[in-house]
Design an enzyme around this catalytic site. Structure first.
Site, short mmCIF file in Angstrom:
data_model
loop_
_atom_site.label_atom_id
_atom_site.label_comp_id
_atom_site.label_asym_id
_atom_site.label_seq_id
_atom_site.Cartn_x
_atom_site.Cartn_y
_atom_site.Cartn_z
N CYS A 103 0.85 -1.20 0.00
CA CYS A 103 0.00 0.00 0.00
C CYS A 103 0.88 1.25 0.00
O CYS A 103 1.74 1.42 0.87
CB CYS A 103 -0.90 -0.03 1.24
N GLU A 104 0.66 2.13 -0.97
CA GLU A 104 1.54 3.30 -1.08
C GLU A 104 1.24 4.37 -0.03
O GLU A 104 2.01 5.30 0.14
CB GLU A 104 1.47 3.89 -2.49
N HIS A 105 0.14 4.23 0.67
CA HIS A 105 -0.20 5.23 1.68
C HIS A 105 0.41 4.91 3.04
O HIS A 105 0.61 5.80 3.85
CB HIS A 105 -1.72 5.36 1.81
N HIS A 106 0.65 3.62 3.32
CA HIS A 106 1.16 3.22 4.64
C HIS A 106 2.40 2.35 4.57
O HIS A 106 2.95 1.97 5.60
CB HIS A 106 0.08 2.47 5.42
N GLN A 144 -5.21 -0.48 -4.47
CA GLN A 144 -5.94 -1.60 -5.08
C GLN A 144 -6.70 -1.14 -6.33
O GLN A 144 -6.81 -1.87 -7.31
CB GLN A 144 -6.91 -2.21 -4.05
N HIS A 172 -6.17 -5.57 3.56
CA HIS A 172 -5.18 -4.51 3.74
C HIS A 172 -4.71 -4.46 5.19
O HIS A 172 -5.50 -4.19 6.09
CB HIS A 172 -5.77 -3.15 3.34
N CYS A 174 -2.98 -2.24 6.46
CA CYS A 174 -3.03 -0.88 6.99
C CYS A 174 -4.38 -0.59 7.63
O CYS A 174 -4.52 0.40 8.34
CB CYS A 174 -2.73 0.15 5.91
#
Ligand code: ZN
Length: 214
Positions: A103-106, A144, A172, A174
């Site tokens: 996940c590119e956010h976390h 995703q 996920h 995250c």
């Protein structure tokens, strides 16, 4: 027809992403700077007040750098398509293709399965190649939603079928460990192109066959 799909493919949307973000490219081939990554992990552990000279953590920065590099490096492969000599014109669906991504956010993993289908036109694709396509795009800092669309668009462009459909179910990390989402909840995304988007009967058939079966 053979199409190379590799991290050196300049037309590939993933190819140059390493120019950005935490995993800086050191040259145009998208090589990851492992030494810089290792230093960054060491700083991260220090910032959390950890004793990086302890026996357990001493080699952790190197292991983390290599583990991340492995997850973010897409495997190269040759995408071989064949003429559709028998004029097969019904849905081809490969279910339950497992993948892992980040996940590119976390920077936390998300894992799941992809169901990929298409309605062939002039070319057909070797069945094992669907897993390669899914895992190629998963080897990236991802969302995703983007992963789902990249798989659909890539097949649409390179196979030029009558229609393409992709359904992804994923967990996920995250979300679940932080209590945002109950353990076991899955996120579902889909992308449909061509007749699987516009033709009611084809669309219905695809979703019936690709739907989670539980
Ligand atoms: Zn996340």
């Amino acid at each position: 027809m053979v199409t190379a799909l590799s991290s050196r493919d300049q037309t590939h949307p993933v190819a140059n992403h390493l120019d950005h973000g935490a995993f800086r490219a050191v040259d145009s081939d998208g090589v990851i700077d492992l030494d810089a990554a290792e230093r960054a992990v060491r700083d991260l552990l220090r910032s959390f007040g950890r004793d990086i000279d302890s026996e357990h953590l001493a080699d952790t920065p190197r292991r983390v750098a290599y583990a991340l590099a492995e997850v973010l490096t897409p495997a190269s492969f040759e995408l071989t398509t064949f003429p559709n000599d028998e004029h097969y014109d019904e849905l081809v669906l490969v279910r339950e293709i497992t993948f892992r991504s980040l996940c590119e956010h976390h920077l936390l993993p998300f894992t799941g399965v992809a169901h990929v289908g298409y309605l062939p036109a002039d070319r057909i694709l070797g069945l094992s190649k669907f897993a390669w396509v899914v895992r190629h795009f998963a080897a990236d800092l991802q969302t995703q939603e983007r992963l789902t669309m990249q798989i659909a668009d890539w097949l649409d462009e390179h196979l030029q079928p009558k229609g393409v459909g992709v359904v992804i179910e994923a967990d996920h990390q995250c979300m679940s460990p932080r209590g945002v989402q109950a353990d076991g909840a899955r996120t579902l995304t889909l992308a449909v192109r061509g007749s699987l988007r516009h033709d009611g009967r084809s669309r219905q058939e695809f979703f019936t066959l690709a739907a989670p079966q539980r």
